[in-house]
Design a protein around this motif. Structure first.
Motif: not given
Length: 130
Positions: A87-90, A98-99, A101-103
């Protein structure tokens, strides 16, 4: 045709994983899984909401179900599809619009990957350049 190629790749991977050497066996040992779990930090779990602390508790369960599950995956040359999803969480960067992305991936996958990476690095240590 895709199904045939997928089955062929799975068979090749299984054959490679089932080959044994004099140096080490294919089965993951309890020590390997404990070391891999010790490296696991307190992180957000993947979709299944299972954390490293739950996996550490599973190591103490009689019958060693976690170790059996990992060795079953190694034996078959197959990893559950749910373990490969993320799940990729910005996460917003401070001061910018800007964001980052954390997987979020499964802790099961992280532990198994760490065991395999440790084995691979051990095998390649004299072949790698600094």
């Amino acid at each position: 045709m895709l199904s045939t190629q997928k089955n062929f790749r799975a068979l090749c991977l299984t054959a490679a994983l089932l080959r044994t050497d004099d140096e080490d066996g294919v089965a993951i040992t309890g020590n390997e899984s404990r070391r891999a779990l010790a490296k696991g930090r307190v992180t957000a779990p993947g979709d299944n909401d299972i954390t490293f602390s739950v996996l550490r508790a599973l190591l103490k369960v009689p019958g060693r179900p976690l170790l059996k599950l990992f060795n079953f995956c190694i034996h078959l040359g197959y990893v559950l599809q749910a373990w490969t999803r993320s799940t990729i969480v910005p996460i917003p960067k401070s001061g910018t619009g800007k964001f980052l992305p954390v997987s979020l991936t499964s802790c099961f996958s992280k532990v198994l990957e760490h065991v395999l990476l440790t084995r691979l690095l051990f095998r390649l240590q004299d072949k790698l350049l600094p």
